[in-house]
Design a protein around this motif. Structure first.
Motif, mmCIF file in Angstrom:
data_model
loop_
_atom_site.group_PDB
_atom_site.id
_atom_site.type_symbol
_atom_site.label_atom_id
_atom_site.label_comp_id
_atom_site.label_asym_id
_atom_site.label_seq_id
_atom_site.Cartn_x
_atom_site.Cartn_y
_atom_site.Cartn_z
ATOM 1 N N VAL A 13 4.514 17.342 -9.673
ATOM 2 C CA VAL A 13 3.130 17.620 -10.055
ATOM 3 C C VAL A 13 2.365 17.913 -8.775
ATOM 4 C CG1 VAL A 13 2.547 15.146 -10.066
ATOM 5 C CG2 VAL A 13 1.050 16.769 -11.228
ATOM 6 N N GLU A 14 1.698 19.069 -8.723
ATOM 7 C CA GLU A 14 0.965 19.524 -7.536
ATOM 8 C C GLU A 14 1.819 19.403 -6.271
ATOM 9 O OE1 GLU A 14 -2.879 17.760 -7.103
ATOM 10 O OE2 GLU A 14 -3.761 19.045 -8.637
ATOM 11 N N LYS A 15 3.039 19.916 -6.344
ATOM 12 C CA LYS A 15 3.987 19.986 -5.227
ATOM 13 C C LYS A 15 4.451 18.619 -4.738
ATOM 14 C CE LYS A 15 2.206 24.437 -3.568
ATOM 15 N NZ LYS A 15 1.682 25.198 -2.415
ATOM 16 N N GLN A 16 4.145 17.571 -5.468
ATOM 17 C CA GLN A 16 4.650 16.238 -5.143
ATOM 18 C C GLN A 16 5.790 15.918 -6.108
ATOM 19 O OE1 GLN A 16 1.613 13.197 -4.143
ATOM 20 N NE2 GLN A 16 0.124 14.749 -4.756
ATOM 21 N N THR A 17 6.939 15.578 -5.564
ATOM 22 C CA THR A 17 8.124 15.370 -6.385
ATOM 23 C C THR A 17 8.651 13.950 -6.243
ATOM 24 O OG1 THR A 17 8.770 17.696 -6.190
ATOM 25 C CG2 THR A 17 10.484 16.150 -6.851
ATOM 26 N N GLY A 18 9.050 13.407 -7.358
ATOM 27 C CA GLY A 18 9.691 12.089 -7.375
ATOM 28 C C GLY A 18 10.819 12.119 -8.385
ATOM 29 N N SER A 19 11.650 11.110 -8.359
ATOM 30 C CA SER A 19 12.766 11.067 -9.306
ATOM 31 C C SER A 19 12.706 9.803 -10.140
ATOM 32 C CB SER A 19 14.106 11.128 -8.560
ATOM 33 O OG SER A 19 14.266 10.001 -7.706
ATOM 34 N N GLY B 120 -2.923 17.144 -13.919
ATOM 35 C CA GLY B 120 -1.985 17.913 -14.716
ATOM 36 C C GLY B 120 -0.738 17.154 -15.115
ATOM 37 N N GLN B 121 0.148 17.902 -15.753
ATOM 38 C CA GLN B 121 1.363 17.314 -16.295
ATOM 39 C C GLN B 121 2.538 17.538 -15.339
ATOM 40 O OE1 GLN B 121 -0.545 15.636 -18.652
ATOM 41 N NE2 GLN B 121 1.465 15.603 -19.621
ATOM 42 N N PRO B 122 3.314 16.492 -15.041
ATOM 43 C CA PRO B 122 4.511 16.659 -14.215
ATOM 44 C C PRO B 122 5.509 17.578 -14.902
ATOM 45 C CG PRO B 122 3.904 14.336 -14.425
ATOM 46 C CD PRO B 122 3.084 15.092 -15.423
ATOM 47 N N GLN B 123 6.232 18.352 -14.123
ATOM 48 C CA GLN B 123 7.244 19.267 -14.644
ATOM 49 C C GLN B 123 8.629 18.741 -14.292
ATOM 50 O OE1 GLN B 123 6.456 22.039 -16.623
ATOM 51 N NE2 GLN B 123 4.495 20.946 -16.527
ATOM 52 N N ALA B 124 9.455 18.501 -15.302
ATOM 53 C CA ALA B 124 10.793 17.954 -15.093
ATOM 54 C C ALA B 124 11.763 19.050 -14.675
ATOM 55 C CB ALA B 124 11.284 17.282 -16.371
ATOM 56 N N ASP B 125 12.789 18.650 -13.922
ATOM 57 C CA ASP B 125 13.800 19.620 -13.513
ATOM 58 C C ASP B 125 14.828 19.869 -14.617
ATOM 59 O OD1 ASP B 125 14.982 17.102 -13.364
ATOM 60 O OD2 ASP B 125 16.199 17.592 -11.607
ATOM 61 N N LYS B 126 14.804 19.056 -15.662
ATOM 62 C CA LYS B 126 15.704 19.233 -16.801
ATOM 63 C C LYS B 126 14.854 19.367 -18.055
ATOM 64 C CE LYS B 126 19.251 16.247 -14.731
ATOM 65 N NZ LYS B 126 20.028 14.981 -14.895
ATOM 66 N N MET C 219 0.826 -1.193 0.000
ATOM 67 C CA MET C 219 0.000 0.000 0.000
ATOM 68 C C MET C 219 0.866 1.251 0.000
ATOM 69 S SD MET C 219 -2.981 -1.017 -0.324
ATOM 70 C CE MET C 219 -3.780 0.551 -0.067
ATOM 71 N N LYS C 220 2.021 1.205 0.705
ATOM 72 C CA LYS C 220 2.910 2.355 0.731
ATOM 73 C C LYS C 220 3.455 2.637 -0.658
ATOM 74 C CE LYS C 220 7.008 4.229 2.995
ATOM 75 N NZ LYS C 220 8.119 3.973 3.916
ATOM 76 N N VAL C 221 3.816 1.581 -1.383
ATOM 77 C CA VAL C 221 4.308 1.756 -2.751
ATOM 78 C C VAL C 221 3.249 2.411 -3.610
ATOM 79 C CG1 VAL C 221 4.980 0.555 -4.852
ATOM 80 C CG2 VAL C 221 5.971 -0.130 -2.675
ATOM 81 N N ARG C 222 2.012 1.942 -3.488
ATOM 82 C CA ARG C 222 0.934 2.498 -4.307
ATOM 83 C C ARG C 222 0.739 3.980 -4.014
ATOM 84 N NH1 ARG C 222 -3.948 -1.959 -4.217
ATOM 85 N NH2 ARG C 222 -2.931 -3.544 -5.470
ATOM 86 N N ALA C 223 0.694 4.341 -2.718
ATOM 87 C CA ALA C 223 0.451 5.732 -2.356
ATOM 88 C C ALA C 223 1.584 6.626 -2.823
ATOM 89 C CB ALA C 223 0.289 5.840 -0.837
ATOM 90 N N THR C 224 2.801 6.173 -2.661
ATOM 91 C CA THR C 224 3.947 6.984 -3.046
ATOM 92 C C THR C 224 4.020 7.179 -4.552
ATOM 93 O OG1 THR C 224 5.146 6.131 -1.150
ATOM 94 C CG2 THR C 224 6.446 7.197 -2.843
ATOM 95 N N MET C 225 3.659 6.165 -5.314
ATOM 96 C CA MET C 225 3.767 6.252 -6.756
ATOM 97 C C MET C 225 2.743 7.199 -7.372
ATOM 98 S SD MET C 225 6.362 4.597 -7.733
ATOM 99 C CE MET C 225 7.158 4.970 -6.167
ATOM 100 N N ILE C 226 1.772 7.685 -6.568
ATOM 101 C CA ILE C 226 0.782 8.627 -7.103
ATOM 102 C C ILE C 226 1.468 9.824 -7.745
ATOM 103 C CG2 ILE C 226 -0.994 10.309 -6.444
ATOM 104 C CD1 ILE C 226 -2.028 8.303 -4.428
ATOM 105 N N ALA C 227 2.469 10.361 -7.053
ATOM 106 C CA ALA C 227 3.148 11.555 -7.560
ATOM 107 C C ALA C 227 4.046 11.256 -8.742
ATOM 108 C CB ALA C 227 3.980 12.186 -6.443
ATOM 109 N N LEU C 228 4.395 9.981 -8.913
ATOM 110 C CA LEU C 228 5.356 9.624 -9.946
ATOM 111 C C LEU C 228 4.701 9.159 -11.229
ATOM 112 C CD1 LEU C 228 7.880 7.692 -7.719
ATOM 113 C CD2 LEU C 228 8.148 9.973 -8.640
#
Length: 254
Positions: free
Chosen positions: A172-178, A96-102, A3-12
């Motif tokens: 995306v919406e202040k949630q960041t992943g790499s 919305g669309q995720p915004q990349a740092d590069k 469940m933790k994996v699922r919740a975390t992957m929302i932002a990714l």
């Protein structure tokens, strides 16, 4: 942990998460057809690699109603051994669309968003859950473009995969992943052109191996993303039969 994996992957990978948790319900088919009974039994028993039911019906004809793109989308019954859920929106998934740092990696961030690219005219999404391989989830989408825009998207993706091997971050919406270790992979498709790569999505110390395949067929772009929600770090691939069936429907609907 699952469940933790699922919740975390929302932002990714919000689009892929729809497949993982079934936006609108993982057991809500994309049509009124009942799921494959053998596949359901196999999923309940937790037997990986179980065969599909024998005597399954052949490929379903495209619906007579709806847009060409809607007729191109996968439906329950198209793929024996898979549960297909209709388009829906997980209320916890960001919009919305995720915004990349590069800048060079923005096409790869876009592909993880609500639609593969801002130039898409229309996108129809499906969640595909395997009843043969426990935990395997695939997000399948078809998008319509002006053909020149579809070609440009493919070119941008190929350049981004080559340029972003060391990884990038997306917000995306202040949630960041790499995304780490972006690697081009060989993958056979029957479309006009395609690009395939793997990456490891990471957020809050949780990681998931993701495989992506993007195929252009004329002015239509097919996007497929796969991960294993039961074992997120396990390497996986978009099943060939899912890709083949999706492209077959695109051609027949065209």
């Amino acid at each position: 942990m699952r469940m933790k994996v699922r919740a975390t992957m929302i932002a990714l990978v919000p689009a892929l998460l729809c497949a993982a948790v079934g936006c609108g319900g993982a057991d809500t088919p994309a049509s009124g057809k009942d799921p494959d009974p053998q596949g359901s039994a196999d999923r309940a028993s937790g037997v990986p690699g179980a065969p599909a039911a024998s005597g399954s019906p052949g490929p379903a004809a495209p619906k007579t109603g709806g847009s060409r793109l809607e007729r191109s989308a996968l439906e329950q019954g198209d793929l024996p051994g898979y549960q297909i859920s209709a388009q829906g929106k997980n209320p916890n998934a960001p919009d919305g669309q995720p915004q990349a740092d590069k800048k060079a990696c923005q096409p790869l961030a876009d592909i993880m968003g609500d639609k593969p690219d801002p130039a898409a005219r229309e996108t129809v999404n499906r969640g595909v859950g395997s009843q043969k391989q426990v935990g395997l989830a695939v997000s399948a989408s078809v998008s319509s473009y002006a053909e020149s825009d579809a070609k440009t998207l493919m070119s941008r993706l190929k350049k981004a995969v080559a340029a972003c091997g060391s990884g990038f971050s997306a917000t995306v919406e202040k949630q960041t992943g790499s995304y780490r270790e972006v690697r081009a992979t060989d993958y056979r498709t029957a479309g006009d052109e395609s690009v395939s790569w793997t990456t490891t999505a990471v957020a809050e110390g949780v990681s998931a191996h993701v495989h992506l395949v993007v195929v252009r067929e004329g002015d239509t772009v097919v996007r497929l993303m796969a991960l294993n929600v039961a074992a997120a770090e396990q390497k996986t691939r978009v099943p060939q039969e899912v890709t083949d069936k999706q492209l077959d429907k695109v051609r027949k609907a065209g």
